[in-house]
Design a protein around this motif. Structure first.
Motif, PDB file in Angstrom:
ATOM      1  N   THR A  29      29.863  18.797  29.793  1.00  0.00           N
ATOM      2  CA  THR A  29      29.568  17.644  28.937  1.00  0.00           C
ATOM      3  C   THR A  29      30.882  16.897  28.778  1.00  0.00           C
ATOM      4  O   THR A  29      31.929  17.370  29.218  1.00  0.00           O
ATOM      5  CB  THR A  29      29.010  18.027  27.538  1.00  0.00           C
ATOM      6  N   GLY A  34      29.222  23.461  28.024  1.00  0.00           N
ATOM      7  CA  GLY A  34      28.242  24.131  27.175  1.00  0.00           C
ATOM      8  C   GLY A  34      27.553  25.249  27.933  1.00  0.00           C
ATOM      9  O   GLY A  34      27.423  25.187  29.160  1.00  0.00           O
ATOM     10  N   ARG A  54      28.475  36.245  20.289  1.00  0.00           N
ATOM     11  CA  ARG A  54      28.469  35.319  19.151  1.00  0.00           C
ATOM     12  C   ARG A  54      27.680  35.904  17.987  1.00  0.00           C
ATOM     13  O   ARG A  54      26.595  36.449  18.180  1.00  0.00           O
ATOM     14  CB  ARG A  54      27.819  34.006  19.589  1.00  0.00           C
ATOM     15  N   ASN A  58      25.446  32.219  13.504  1.00  0.00           N
ATOM     16  CA  ASN A  58      26.119  30.970  13.864  1.00  0.00           C
ATOM     17  C   ASN A  58      25.185  30.150  14.752  1.00  0.00           C
ATOM     18  O   ASN A  58      25.011  30.448  15.928  1.00  0.00           O
ATOM     19  CB  ASN A  58      27.445  31.262  14.570  1.00  0.00           C
ATOM     20  N   PRO A  59      24.561  29.103  14.198  1.00  0.00           N
ATOM     21  CA  PRO A  59      23.498  28.383  14.913  1.00  0.00           C
ATOM     22  C   PRO A  59      24.017  27.557  16.093  1.00  0.00           C
ATOM     23  O   PRO A  59      25.207  27.271  16.191  1.00  0.00           O
ATOM     24  CB  PRO A  59      22.914  27.468  13.843  1.00  0.00           C
ATOM     25  N   ILE A  61      23.728  24.172  18.875  1.00  0.00           N
ATOM     26  CA  ILE A  61      23.349  22.759  19.001  1.00  0.00           C
ATOM     27  C   ILE A  61      22.278  22.637  20.064  1.00  0.00           C
ATOM     28  O   ILE A  61      22.389  23.224  21.150  1.00  0.00           O
ATOM     29  CB  ILE A  61      24.580  21.913  19.386  1.00  0.00           C
ATOM     30  N   THR A  94      27.030  15.197  16.797  1.00  0.00           N
ATOM     31  CA  THR A  94      25.913  16.115  16.584  1.00  0.00           C
ATOM     32  C   THR A  94      25.411  15.890  15.172  1.00  0.00           C
ATOM     33  O   THR A  94      26.218  15.851  14.234  1.00  0.00           O
ATOM     34  CB  THR A  94      26.391  17.573  16.738  1.00  0.00           C
ATOM     35  N   ILE A  96      22.868  17.085  11.953  1.00  0.00           N
ATOM     36  CA  ILE A  96      22.099  18.187  11.369  1.00  0.00           C
ATOM     37  C   ILE A  96      20.981  17.593  10.523  1.00  0.00           C
ATOM     38  O   ILE A  96      21.243  16.771   9.641  1.00  0.00           O
ATOM     39  CB  ILE A  96      22.980  19.065  10.443  1.00  0.00           C
ATOM     40  N   ALA A 115      20.693  21.358  14.669  1.00  0.00           N
ATOM     41  CA  ALA A 115      21.760  20.474  15.135  1.00  0.00           C
ATOM     42  C   ALA A 115      21.313  19.842  16.445  1.00  0.00           C
ATOM     43  O   ALA A 115      20.881  20.546  17.365  1.00  0.00           O
ATOM     44  CB  ALA A 115      23.044  21.278  15.351  1.00  0.00           C
ATOM     45  N   PRO A 138      25.954  26.217  23.017  1.00  0.00           N
ATOM     46  CA  PRO A 138      27.258  26.291  22.345  1.00  0.00           C
ATOM     47  C   PRO A 138      28.340  26.073  23.392  1.00  0.00           C
ATOM     48  O   PRO A 138      28.032  25.977  24.585  1.00  0.00           O
ATOM     49  CB  PRO A 138      27.295  27.727  21.828  1.00  0.00           C
ATOM     50  N   SER A 177      32.136  18.062  19.718  1.00  0.00           N
ATOM     51  CA  SER A 177      31.575  16.912  19.017  1.00  0.00           C
ATOM     52  C   SER A 177      31.818  16.976  17.505  1.00  0.00           C
ATOM     53  O   SER A 177      32.017  18.039  16.925  1.00  0.00           O
ATOM     54  CB  SER A 177      30.067  16.860  19.273  1.00  0.00           C
ATOM     55  N   LEU A 190      30.949  18.088   8.926  1.00  0.00           N
ATOM     56  CA  LEU A 190      31.196  19.534   8.834  1.00  0.00           C
ATOM     57  C   LEU A 190      32.290  19.938   9.814  1.00  0.00           C
ATOM     58  O   LEU A 190      32.982  20.918   9.607  1.00  0.00           O
ATOM     59  CB  LEU A 190      29.917  20.317   9.141  1.00  0.00           C
ATOM     60  N   GLY A 227      29.742  28.196  11.689  1.00  0.00           N
ATOM     61  CA  GLY A 227      30.836  28.339  12.652  1.00  0.00           C
ATOM     62  C   GLY A 227      32.210  28.243  11.998  1.00  0.00           C
ATOM     63  O   GLY A 227      33.193  28.763  12.515  1.00  0.00           O
ATOM     64  N   THR A 228      32.283  27.566  10.840  1.00  0.00           N
ATOM     65  CA  THR A 228      33.583  27.346  10.217  1.00  0.00           C
ATOM     66  C   THR A 228      34.153  28.602   9.568  1.00  0.00           C
ATOM     67  O   THR A 228      35.292  28.621   9.155  1.00  0.00           O
ATOM     68  CB  THR A 228      33.501  26.244   9.135  1.00  0.00           C
TER      69      THR A 228
HETATM   70  O1  TXA Z   1      30.706  19.195  21.794  1.00  0.00           O
HETATM   71  C1  TXA Z   1      30.016  20.117  21.376  1.00  0.00           C
HETATM   72  O2  TXA Z   1      29.496  20.085  20.265  1.00  0.00           O
HETATM   73  C2  TXA Z   1      29.798  21.321  22.300  1.00  0.00           C
HETATM   74  C3  TXA Z   1      29.037  20.835  23.540  1.00  0.00           C
HETATM   75  C4  TXA Z   1      28.684  21.938  24.473  1.00  0.00           C
HETATM   76  O3  TXA Z   1      27.902  20.121  23.142  1.00  0.00           O
HETATM   77  N1  TXA Z   1      29.084  22.357  21.644  1.00  0.00           N
HETATM   78  C5  TXA Z   1      29.630  23.118  20.665  1.00  0.00           C
HETATM   79  O4  TXA Z   1      28.803  24.115  20.178  1.00  0.00           O
HETATM   80  O5  TXA Z   1      30.758  22.970  20.261  1.00  0.00           O
HETATM   81  P1  TXA Z   1      29.333  25.322  19.285  1.00  0.00           P
HETATM   82  O6  TXA Z   1      28.180  26.227  19.155  1.00  0.00           O
HETATM   83  O7  TXA Z   1      30.566  25.859  19.852  1.00  0.00           O
HETATM   84  O8  TXA Z   1      29.598  24.670  17.886  1.00  0.00           O
HETATM   85  C6  TXA Z   1      28.495  24.238  17.112  1.00  0.00           C
HETATM   86  C7  TXA Z   1      28.900  24.088  15.675  1.00  0.00           C
HETATM   87  C8  TXA Z   1      29.161  25.433  15.025  1.00  0.00           C
HETATM   88  O9  TXA Z   1      30.246  25.305  14.133  1.00  0.00           O
HETATM   89  C9  TXA Z   1      27.848  25.685  14.269  1.00  0.00           C
HETATM   90  O10 TXA Z   1      28.037  26.510  13.138  1.00  0.00           O
HETATM   91  C10 TXA Z   1      27.441  24.287  13.881  1.00  0.00           C
HETATM   92  O11 TXA Z   1      27.813  23.469  14.970  1.00  0.00           O
HETATM   93  N2  TXA Z   1      25.985  24.177  13.680  1.00  0.00           N
HETATM   94  C11 TXA Z   1      25.000  24.332  14.588  1.00  0.00           C
HETATM   95  N3  TXA Z   1      23.786  24.225  14.013  1.00  0.00           N
HETATM   96  C12 TXA Z   1      24.017  23.996  12.697  1.00  0.00           C
HETATM   97  C13 TXA Z   1      23.178  23.808  11.563  1.00  0.00           C
HETATM   98  N4  TXA Z   1      21.861  23.842  11.672  1.00  0.00           N
HETATM   99  N5  TXA Z   1      23.757  23.598  10.364  1.00  0.00           N
HETATM  100  C14 TXA Z   1      25.111  23.554  10.253  1.00  0.00           C
HETATM  101  N6  TXA Z   1      25.953  23.731  11.278  1.00  0.00           N
HETATM  102  C15 TXA Z   1      25.423  23.961  12.487  1.00  0.00           C
END
Ligand code: TXA
Ligand code: MG
Length: 331
Positions: A29, A34, A54, A58-59, A61, A94, A96, A115, A138, A177, A190, A227-228
């Protein structure tokens, strides 16, 4: 399992076929690579958590191909919201939103939100179109290590654990993102990313910044973005963030004999191994080079000092990733 490396030019159909069979495929991306799976298939999504190691809370996207898909997976998607998002999606944003029931709980980590992102990358979009699936993805690294910005980084972490990698070259943005929650009265960032607070304010009005962007979560506290709360983006070597000008930074590195993640302006003053991640004011270069630099320095140095970027614009995203990599050690 043998991980196939697929050329991005002609393999979208092959990648899509693997995804439809419930396999994991790493895809390029514009932000970072991803690790994709069919978001509607809980078993396929479970493989993501296993491959990355993981935490289950930790949800992920969910990536979709176009704006009209948002309402299929999320509630509260009004025409007014879509017109606000139009300028940001596809892109490094992204959102939510409250989730619909078709999004499995494993994707949302048990939350009642989802997300959603539309990547601005021709190969990712082609794979989304070919597969006709929403893709949970992710970053394609082992949980906790720096995010991958090349196919080689993905192989370093996941070779043998996933069916394929589509090699689309280097990611142009380099940090993940911006994550924007639209679930409260005021939209809240966030996680900072390439889409800045200022750009969002121009369209949404007031924007809140989550405390988690600048500080560690207290033990036992509930994270808005799970994730934080985990150690993140971290090299194996201990890392410290150093503020101040080139002289102060170089003095710190030279005295302690640690490797330097530095700006171009610092190079002449350093007599330790270094990797420059761009000019002090060049946030785009810093973002693009950050994760590759952390991987490179990790391989050569027992201790790393990073020259802290300005926490503004895209620099805020870089600062936030380094703060987490340093586990909040700032001198
Ligand atoms: O740029 C990006 O966002 C990349 C590319 C591959 O799209 N993806 C990415 O995904 O960084 P990941 O899983 O590494 O980080 C996703 C973040 C995590 O901090 C997660 O906790 C948060 O987004 N997240 C996902 N779904 C959520 C939700 N329903 N509520 C709050 N936070 C959420
Ligand atoms: Mg990640």
């Amino acid at each position: 399992m043998q991980t196939k490396v697929l050329n991005a030019n002609k393999n979208a159909a092959k990648a899509a076929a693997l995804l439809r069979e419930g396999e994991l495929v790493a895809i390029p991306t514009e932000t970072v690579y991803g690790l994709a799976a069919n978001a509607l298939d809980s078993e396929a999504v479970a493989k993501i958590f296993r491959a990355k190691n993981r935490p289950a809370d930790n949800p992920l996207i969910v990536h979709v191909q176009a704006l009209d898909a948002l309402g299929k997976y999320a509630r509260n998607v009004t025409d007014e919201l879509l017109s606000k998002l139009d300028g940001f999606m596809p892109g490094a944003l992204t959102v939510i939103l409250p989730k619909r029931d078709n999004i499995p709980n494993i994707v949302s980590g048990g939350l009642d939100t989802v997300a959603l992102r539309i990547p601005a990358h021709p190969v990712a979009l082609e794979i989304l179109r070919e597969s006709a699936l929403p893709l949970a993805a992710p970053s394609a690294n082992r949980s906790g290590s720096p995010s991958p910005t090349t196919a080689a980084h993905v192989l370093q972490d996941l070779n043998g654990k996933i069916a394929a990698i589509v090699d689309g070259g280097e990611c142009t943005v380099g940090v993940e993102s911006t994550v924007l929650s639209l679930c409260g009265a005021v939209p809240e960032i966030l996680r900072p990313g390439a889409v800045t607070a200022e750009e969002l304010e121009a369209v949404f009005g007031e924007i809140a910044m989550s405390k988690a962007v600048f500080s560690a979560l207290k033990e036992g506290a509930i994270a808005a973005s799970p994730g934080t709360k985990y150690r993140h983006y971290a090299p194996k070597s201990p890392l410290v963030l150093v503020t101040g000008n080139s002289e102060r930074f170089a003095q710190y590195c030279n005295a302690r004999r640690c490797a330097a993640l530095c700006f171009d302006e610092d190079v002449a003053l350093l007599d330790v191994p270094y990797f420059s991640y761009g000019g002090a004011e060049d946030f785009a270069a810093q973002a693009r080079l950050l994760f590759a630099a952390l991987r490179r320095l990790d391989a050569i140095a027992p201790e790393i000092a990073a020259h802290a970027p300005k926490a503004q614009g895209l620099g805020l995203a870089v600062y936030n990733r380094l703060l987490r990599a340093a586990e909040f050690r700032v001198v």
